[in-house]
Design an enzyme around this catalytic site. Structure first.
Site, PDB file in Angstrom:
ATOM      1  CG  ASP A 214      -1.883   1.059   1.250  1.00 10.31           C
ATOM      2  OD1 ASP A 214      -2.422   1.640   0.341  1.00 10.31           O
ATOM      3  OD2 ASP A 214      -2.125   1.640   2.540  1.00 10.31           O
TER       4      ASP A 214
ATOM      5  CD  GLU B  41      -0.432  -5.800   7.454  1.00 10.77           C
ATOM      6  OE1 GLU B  41      -0.728  -5.715   6.378  1.00 10.77           O
ATOM      7  OE2 GLU B  41      -0.717  -5.214   8.413  1.00 10.77           O
TER       8      GLU B  41
ATOM      9  CE1 TYR C 146      -4.175   0.830  10.420  1.00  9.53           C
ATOM     10  CE2 TYR C 146      -3.494  -1.348   9.984  1.00  9.53           C
ATOM     11  CZ  TYR C 146      -3.407  -0.096  10.009  1.00  9.53           C
ATOM     12  OH  TYR C 146      -1.854   0.116   9.618  1.00  9.53           O
TER      13      TYR C 146
ATOM     14  CD  GLU D  80       1.256  -0.993   9.569  1.00  3.90           C
ATOM     15  OE1 GLU D  80      -0.036  -0.974   9.092  1.00  3.90           O
ATOM     16  OE2 GLU D  80       2.214  -1.439   8.947  1.00  3.90           O
TER      17      GLU D  80
HETATM   18  C1  GCB Z   1      -1.156  -2.133   6.769  1.00  6.37           C
HETATM   19  C2  GCB Z   1       0.179  -2.226   5.910  1.00  6.37           C
HETATM   20  C3  GCB Z   1       0.254  -0.759   5.492  1.00  6.37           C
HETATM   21  C4  GCB Z   1      -1.060  -0.262   5.053  1.00  6.37           C
HETATM   22  C5  GCB Z   1      -1.911   0.040   6.326  1.00  6.37           C
HETATM   23  C6  GCB Z   1      -3.090   0.652   5.851  1.00  6.37           C
HETATM   24  O1  GCB Z   1      -1.513  -3.250   7.365  1.00  6.37           O
HETATM   25  O2  GCB Z   1       1.000  -2.578   6.798  1.00  6.37           O
HETATM   26  O3  GCB Z   1       1.389  -0.813   4.487  1.00  6.37           O
HETATM   27  O4  GCB Z   1      -0.769   1.186   4.546  1.00  6.37           O
HETATM   28  O5  GCB Z   1      -2.224  -1.370   6.910  1.00  6.37           O
HETATM   29  O6  GCB Z   1      -3.338   2.014   5.918  1.00  6.37           O
HETATM   30  O7  GCB Z   1      -4.051  -0.256   5.134  1.00  6.37           O
END
Ligand code: GCB
Length: 603
Positions: free
Chosen positions: A162, A414, A469, A504
């Site tokens: 991403d 990941e 997330y 993250e």
């Molecule tokens: C993740 C990735 C990261 C993305 C992020 C997102 O898990 O490691 O590269 O940018 O999520 O914002 O979706």
């Protein structure tokens, strides 16, 4: 391999500036002899820089294939009897080099440096034509992986990560002169015996054992504090000044190679004395429990893309300091050598990551608009990929092992981690990392699809690194439900008895969008999301760190979940704070003050 330096015996010449540049749209460069240096219809291109934002034709910007760079250089006339080489800090993702039409060598991998010996190909004082063919195509064998698919209007490059696939010569290119009898490599291993620093130095030289290696360690004021000799020696530093998070105290090691009294070569290395250890659920730096606060980042800026730029780097460090961050992860690839050196100087703690991102083709495919693929198979991620992955682990550790700021290696972000195939692929790579550096912990970053109990790679890691997330991709907009589910999952991990770093967590946020009843994408929601996560972390002792995704907004491929890129930055792409930055700053400064047992500064 050592980074180029100017010393009493070494010289370097930076080749940055405007080079000739041509995109090989029809793949005819080699056939038409572009390697000889006369690049037809060339345009100017900045080195270093990503080329992508400097060409306005969409087809050029999205191009994948060969990018030709050429420049004329004069080899300094004083470089007689020296070993002359070319040092390229970053050519994304692979490069082949010609000098005056002769092929000199090539290198695979976009974010780590390579050096090529030019001695027999050049004459000091003479001008020569240097051509670098950079190739930016991602395949299932490359790290990171990608695939070229048939599209309605022709082949298209897809990848499973991403961030935008910026390409070019992203960091400096150097000509270097070193003596023929020279110091080839240095390894410094640090230990502590009460308040005495133990600095083990292993030096590799290009020839002959009868040459002498002399070592002098000086403190930050230039005063000699220890000395020794031999290719393997231990220097003892009584009453040592430690390198600490937030206080990057550095000694300087001078290594001199001599033949009787004649100085043959000299190299200087900053040395930070600090220890790192994982004990139970604690992550210890200098024997003290350390709690990571900070970010996953990107080398990413408007116009220059992934160019290393001193001014932009300093702004990033200024943002980190202002907000009270003590650490970062080099998501998702090794950062510039200047960045690592500055982290050493400022005491920024670094989780150092390889470019192995997107090794989860099922999810990557779905998210980034490609068809789905099995991750591990003869046609997709296979032994060739694994060999390249092992190579980047070795090259990363070799480049960065002497940086005191680096406390933990992340060998992938990941990847698929819940299958038998992932165990086959990754077990040898963990071993590779441990062999290359037995002194630091090793881990990888786990994603939501392999929750606690399903992940089969966590067993190999010293530290659990989690990207989660809750409240964004899961339980979107429902922070209460997110908090409950997140707490439950994290408690499961905490039972494994290893330290956990949340590498993250984040929420996309459009700067300027405000809502009293906070909904996703608003500045208020980002703050409430971070507050919720903080409550979860504060309730679990095994959590030893929180790194928000992301320091700043960054460029990605086009997509319906991206608004001019990924907007999870706590800062905008031009490094101005969003609302949540002020709240985060308060949290982290208060925490810092409590750890140091001093009063927290007012706003
Ligand atoms: C993740 C990735 C990261 C993305 C992020 C997102 O898990 O490691 O590269 O940018 O999520 O914002 O979706």
């Amino acid at each position: 391999m050592l980074r180029p330096q100017d010393t009493a015996t070494r010289e370097r010449k930076r080749l940055d500036g405007l080079w000739d540049f041509r995109i090989d749209r029809d793949g005819v460069g080699v056939e038409q002899g572009w390697q000889d240096g006369a690049l037809p219809e060339a345009r100017a291109m900045a080195v270093p820089a990503s080329y992508n934002e400097l060409v306005l034709d969409p087809g050029d910007r999205e191009f994948f294939g060969d990018l030709w760079y050429a420049t004329t250089v004069r080899i300094p006339r004083g470089w007689q009897d020296q070993r002359i080489s070319l040092y390229v800090e970053s050519a994304t993702h692979r490069a082949t080099v010609w000098l005056n039409g002769h092929e000199i060598g090539s290198h695979e991998g976009g974010y780590l440096p390579f050096e090529l010996d030019l001695t027999d190909a050049v004459e000091p004082g003479q001008e020569c034509r240097l051509v670098i063919k950079v190739n930016n195509t991602l395949t299932f064998a490359s790290i990171p992986p990608g695939v070229v698919e048939d599209g309605p209007t022709g082949p298209r490059q897809r990848y499973f990560h991403d961030f935008y696939n910026y390409a070019g010569l992203h960091r400096s290119v150097w000509l270097t002169a070193t003596p023929k009898a020279r110091i080839e490599d240095v390894l410094v291993v640090i230990g502590l015996d009460a308040d005495t620093g133990l600095v083990d130095v292993r030096t590799t030289t290009s020839e002959a054992d009868e040459l002498r290696t002399a070592l002098v360690l000086s403190d930050a004021d230039g005063q000699e504090v220890a000395s020794g000799q031999g290719s393997q020696a231990q220097l003892r530093v009584p009453a040592v000044e430690l390198w600490q998070p937030g206080r990057g105290y550095l000694y300087e090691l001078t290594i001199r190679l001599t033949d009787r009294d004649q100085l043959l070569d000299e190299y200087r290395l900053p040395v930070g004395v600090r220890t790192v250890e994982v004990r139970g659920t604690q992550f210890l730096i200098n024997g003290e429990p350390f709690y990571f606060t900070g970010f996953g980042m990107h080398e990413d800026h408007a116009i220059v893309g992934k160019q290393h730029n001193d001014a932009l780097m300093l702004r990033d460090f200024a943002c980190l300091e202002w907000i009270g961050a003590n650490s970062i992860r080099t998501s998702h690839y090794p950062y510039s050598e200047e960045f690592m050196e500055h982290a050493d100087r400022t005491g920024l703690v670094v989780i150092d990551e390889t470019p192995a991102v997107g090794l989860n083709l099922g999810i990557g495919g779905g998210l980034f608009g490609s068809q789905g693929y099995p991750t591990f198979s003869a046609e997709t991620v296979n032994e060739k990929t694994q060999a390249n992955h092992a190579q980047v682990i070795r090259e990363l550790i070799n480049r960065d092992r002497n940086h005191p700021s680096v406390v933990l290696w992340s060998i992938a972000n990941e990847p698929e981690s819940h299958t038998e195939e992932s165990v086959h692929y990754f077990e040898p790579l963990f071993a590779e990392a441990r062999k290359a550096d037995p002194t630091r912990p090793v881990g990888f970053v786990n994603m939501m699809l392999a929750r606690h109990g399903d992940c089969r790679l966590a067993q190999f890691a010293d530290v659990i690194m989690l990207n989660r997330y809750y409240g964004w991709y899961a339980f979107t907009g429902d922070l209460a439900a997110a908090e409950q589910a997140w707490t439950a999952e994290l408690n499961g991990w905490a039972g494994d008895g290893k330290p956990i770093i949340i590498t993250e967590y984040g929420a996309d946020t459009l700067d300027g969008m405000h809502q009293l009843i906070a909904q996703p994408w608003s500045e208020e929601y980002q703050q409430q999301y971070l507050e919720m996560n903080s409550r979860v972390f504060d309730g679990i002792d095994a959590v030893v760190g929180e790194q928000v995704w992301n320091l700043a907004d960054f460029a990605t491929t086009a997509g319906i979940i991206r608004v001019g890129g990924n907007r999870k930055g706590v800062f905008t792409r031009d490094r101005e704070p969003k609302l949540a930055a002020h709240w985060l700053r308060r949290r982290w400064l208060d925490r810092k003050a409590a750890d140091a047992q001093v009063e927290a500064p007012a706003d």
